[in-house]
Motif scaffolding. Structure first.
Motif, mmCIF file in Angstrom:
data_model
loop_
_atom_site.group_PDB
_atom_site.id
_atom_site.type_symbol
_atom_site.label_atom_id
_atom_site.label_comp_id
_atom_site.label_asym_id
_atom_site.label_seq_id
_atom_site.Cartn_x
_atom_site.Cartn_y
_atom_site.Cartn_z
ATOM 1 N N HIS A 92 24.950 -15.279 -61.231
ATOM 2 C CA HIS A 92 24.207 -14.061 -60.897
ATOM 3 C C HIS A 92 23.214 -14.327 -59.754
ATOM 4 O O HIS A 92 23.107 -13.519 -58.824
ATOM 5 N N GLU A 108 25.057 -14.734 -56.434
ATOM 6 C CA GLU A 108 25.513 -13.456 -55.902
ATOM 7 C C GLU A 108 24.351 -12.670 -55.300
ATOM 8 O O GLU A 108 24.460 -12.125 -54.196
ATOM 9 N N ARG A 109 23.223 -12.609 -56.027
ATOM 10 C CA ARG A 109 22.086 -11.795 -55.586
ATOM 11 C C ARG A 109 21.369 -12.395 -54.378
ATOM 12 O O ARG A 109 21.002 -11.661 -53.455
ATOM 13 N N TYR A 110 21.177 -13.720 -54.372
ATOM 14 C CA TYR A 110 20.314 -14.327 -53.362
ATOM 15 C C TYR A 110 21.071 -15.012 -52.226
ATOM 16 O O TYR A 110 20.435 -15.424 -51.256
ATOM 17 N N TRP A 111 22.398 -15.121 -52.327
ATOM 18 C CA TRP A 111 23.114 -15.809 -51.262
ATOM 19 C C TRP A 111 24.368 -15.057 -50.804
ATOM 20 O O TRP A 111 24.491 -14.681 -49.633
ATOM 21 N N LEU A 112 25.268 -14.775 -51.734
ATOM 22 C CA LEU A 112 26.550 -14.205 -51.334
ATOM 23 C C LEU A 112 26.418 -12.756 -50.866
ATOM 24 O O LEU A 112 26.914 -12.388 -49.794
ATOM 25 N N ARG A 113 25.749 -11.918 -51.680
ATOM 26 C CA ARG A 113 25.651 -10.501 -51.328
ATOM 27 C C ARG A 113 24.846 -10.278 -50.046
ATOM 28 O O ARG A 113 25.280 -9.498 -49.180
ATOM 29 N N PRO A 114 23.666 -10.894 -49.864
ATOM 30 C CA PRO A 114 22.953 -10.685 -48.600
ATOM 31 C C PRO A 114 23.779 -11.042 -47.374
ATOM 32 O O PRO A 114 23.765 -10.318 -46.374
ATOM 33 N N ARG A 115 24.513 -12.145 -47.460
ATOM 34 C CA ARG A 115 25.297 -12.561 -46.294
ATOM 35 C C ARG A 115 26.496 -11.635 -46.084
ATOM 36 O O ARG A 115 26.873 -11.347 -44.946
ATOM 37 N N ARG A 116 27.067 -11.143 -47.178
ATOM 38 C CA ARG A 116 28.194 -10.210 -47.062
ATOM 39 C C ARG A 116 27.747 -8.898 -46.409
ATOM 40 O O ARG A 116 28.395 -8.383 -45.493
ATOM 41 N N LEU A 117 26.608 -8.360 -46.870
ATOM 42 C CA LEU A 117 26.108 -7.112 -46.307
ATOM 43 C C LEU A 117 25.631 -7.299 -44.874
ATOM 44 O O LEU A 117 25.841 -6.430 -44.016
ATOM 45 N N ASP A 133 24.119 1.132 -51.618
ATOM 46 C CA ASP A 133 22.954 0.336 -51.997
ATOM 47 C C ASP A 133 22.257 -0.332 -50.816
ATOM 48 O O ASP A 133 21.562 -1.339 -50.975
#
Length: 531
Positions: free
Chosen positions: A39, A42-51, A425
């Motif tokens: 979790h 995803e929140r602090y590494w994967l999702r920010p870089r994906r967005l 989001d």
């Protein structure tokens, strides 16, 4: 070790062996650790870089994501540096002091650019046509963005709602701010203003004719008193305690806001978090007591002459969809206290400061007020509606010193704005004060105090007629209390102009800063004297 335990459990289950409680506990703990790590990743590494990649692929630029706090440290550094140095009045070029990080980012990367609040990408949008499109929300793809944990400590009122729940609440509350209701509130406004003016006259009498007064300490009390009377009627004395608690809560929420990128921060037993929760309980307890008292009194009376009575009357509606629970009423009253007090106090404070910087406009406003009301008559509703110069001054103060310097929305689903497709989001930050200070909208004299911009009304104030004036928002979610605030401000300013003259005190330091609303960092000292 984690995988060995998990494998042992799976093997034991397969061959029918009994799993010991200790092994089971270790396995569950291991799975919990794996889930938390996944979790967090995803929140602090994967999702920010994906967005970030998705936005940059469409041509947007901005600051790079820095794990885990984003631009937070730089934002704090720039704000502290800006607030360390006051300005020289009458300088109204305040954007770089009030929003230094956003100002610098827009200057470097353009009017639509990327910034980061912790791991959350915030797209700054400083184009007026895009801001009006987002706030109008004709697509229905934009919703309020609030930090639920912190926002709940102040209010879960209409300002934090979306969709049908927001629409229903707005229908219930709208009648409280209709023209006839506002007319009925005028005696409460005049009583509050008369008491304040009387205190000022007593101070001047004791001082021998001239007195230094910090109006930033005066106007929150005036606004809180007016809200207490108009929200609770005869219960305004009880309301004063709520007002003081809400002021303290706002200050503590701002202190906590800088740590919200830390998971679970509000669950830590710090002195600040414990006090915030205690304030929330006390405010809700006081409001519940007032509501219970009013409900008992309404047994023989409709009780609908103030905001509280109107909300309680909704509970008698036959349509359950039009009802508000006691908890709903508590949240709306908390919001009314906070938003109404902060907005009105800020507007009146900056108005007196600006008129102290520009005495020629102070005199023009006084001449108009005396021409309509004389020096002794209590301002009437019709008379206040005829004050053209005063209205222009208030609008120009709202342009230069808007109470809310920025607004946020969040995309509820994938949507396109200005040729950019935004995933769901994504937080959109609209720095209202940048638009209010834009020479493209207002002309090369944008930083001058020129109330005559509004001589033909708000719609014709910008140089090309584009929407660019957003002190109370825009579209269907425009502030429900806008007319309430402006009427109270006109009443207060008129009664002050009838009796006093003022200039800036030598001790005044021009230092606008944001503490939820735009406020004077070191107070708002003026030198007051009777006319």
């Amino acid at each position: 070790m984690v995988f060995e335990v998990a494998a042992a459990m799976a093997l034991a289950s397969f061959v029918g062996e009994a799993v010991s409680p200790w092994s089971l506990l270790c396995g569950l703990a291991a799975l919990l650790v794996l889930w938390a790590a996944s979790h967090a990743a995803e929140r602090y590494w994967l999702r920010p870089r994906r967005l970030g990649r998705a936005l940059r692929a469409q041509g947007l630029s901005g600051t790079a994501y820095r794990f885990p706090a984003g631009d937070f440290s730089e934002n704090v550094r720039l704000s502290q540096d800006a607030q360390s140095k006051p300005m020289s009045p009458p300088c109204h070029d305040i954007v770089s002091r009030v929003l230094p990080h956003i100002h610098n980012t827009v200057m470097e990367y353009g009017e639509v650019c990327i910034t980061w609040f912790g791991p959350i990408p915030r797209v700054v949008i400083a184009r007026p046509e895009l801001v009006s499109q987002i706030l109008s929300n004709k697509s229905g793809h934009f919703e309020k963005f609030t930090n639920n944990s912190l926002g709940d400590l102040i209010s879960r009122g209409i300002g934090s709602l979306d969709g049908e729940k927001w629409a229903t609440r707005r229908r219930i509350l709208n009648p409280a701010f209709h023209l006839e209701k506002l007319k009925g509130m005028l005696p409460a406004f005049s009583t509050c203003c008369a008491e304040m003016v009387g205190r000022w006259e007593s101070k001047l009498s004791a001082a021998g004719g001239s007195h230094e007064l910090d109006v930033w300490q005066e106007f929150p009390n005036l606004a809180g008193d007016a809200i207490s009377r108009t929200a609770f009627g005869s219960s305004f004395e009880e309301g004063r305690r709520i007002f003081l608690l809400q002021v303290e809560q706002a200050e503590r929420v701002m202190n906590a806001f800088q740590y919200m990128y830390i998971p679970g921060y509000l669950f830590l037993p710090t002195e600040n978090t414990k006090r915030m929760k205690a304030i929330k309980r006390e405010v809700e307890g006081l409001l519940r007591g007032i509501i219970d008292k009013r409900e008992r009194a309404m047994a023989d009376d409709d009780g609908g002459n103030d905001l509280l009575g109107l909300m309680l009357l909704s509970n008698r509606a036959s349509d359950s969809g039009q009802r508000m629970s006691t908890e709903d009423a508590i949240e709306e009253l908390k919001l009314f206290y906070f938003a109404g007090m902060e907005t009105t106090a800020a507007l009146l404070t900056w108005t007196l400061l600006v008129l102290g910087m520009h005495p020629e406009w102070q005199e023009r406003a006084r001449e108009e007020v005396l021409g309509v009301f004389g020096s002794d008559d209590t301002p009437s509703f019709d008379g206040l509606s005829r004050l053209k110069t005063v209205t222009m001054i208030l609008n120009e103060v709202l342009r230069l010193y808007p109470p809310a310097v920025t607004m946020n929305r969040k995309t509820s689903k994938e949507t396109q704005i200005g040729g950019i497709t935004y995933p769901a989001d994504i937080v959109l930050e609209m720095p209202i004060i940048l638009l209010h200070h834009s020479p493209d909208l207002w002309g090369d004299d944008v930083l001058e105090f020129k109330p005559e911009r509004f001589a033909e009304g708000i719609s014709k104030a910008t140089k090309d007629g584009r929407p660019g004036f957003f002190p109370f928002g825009w579209g269907p979610r425009i502030c429900i209390g806008q007319n309430f605030t402006l009427l109270e401000a006109k009443m207060a300013l008129s009664m002050i102009l009838q009796r006093f003259e003022w200039r800036l005190s030598p001790s005044y330091a021009h230092a606008p800063c944001t503490v939820l609303t735009l406020q004077p960092q070191h107070g708002a000292q003026i030198m007051l004297k009777c006319r």
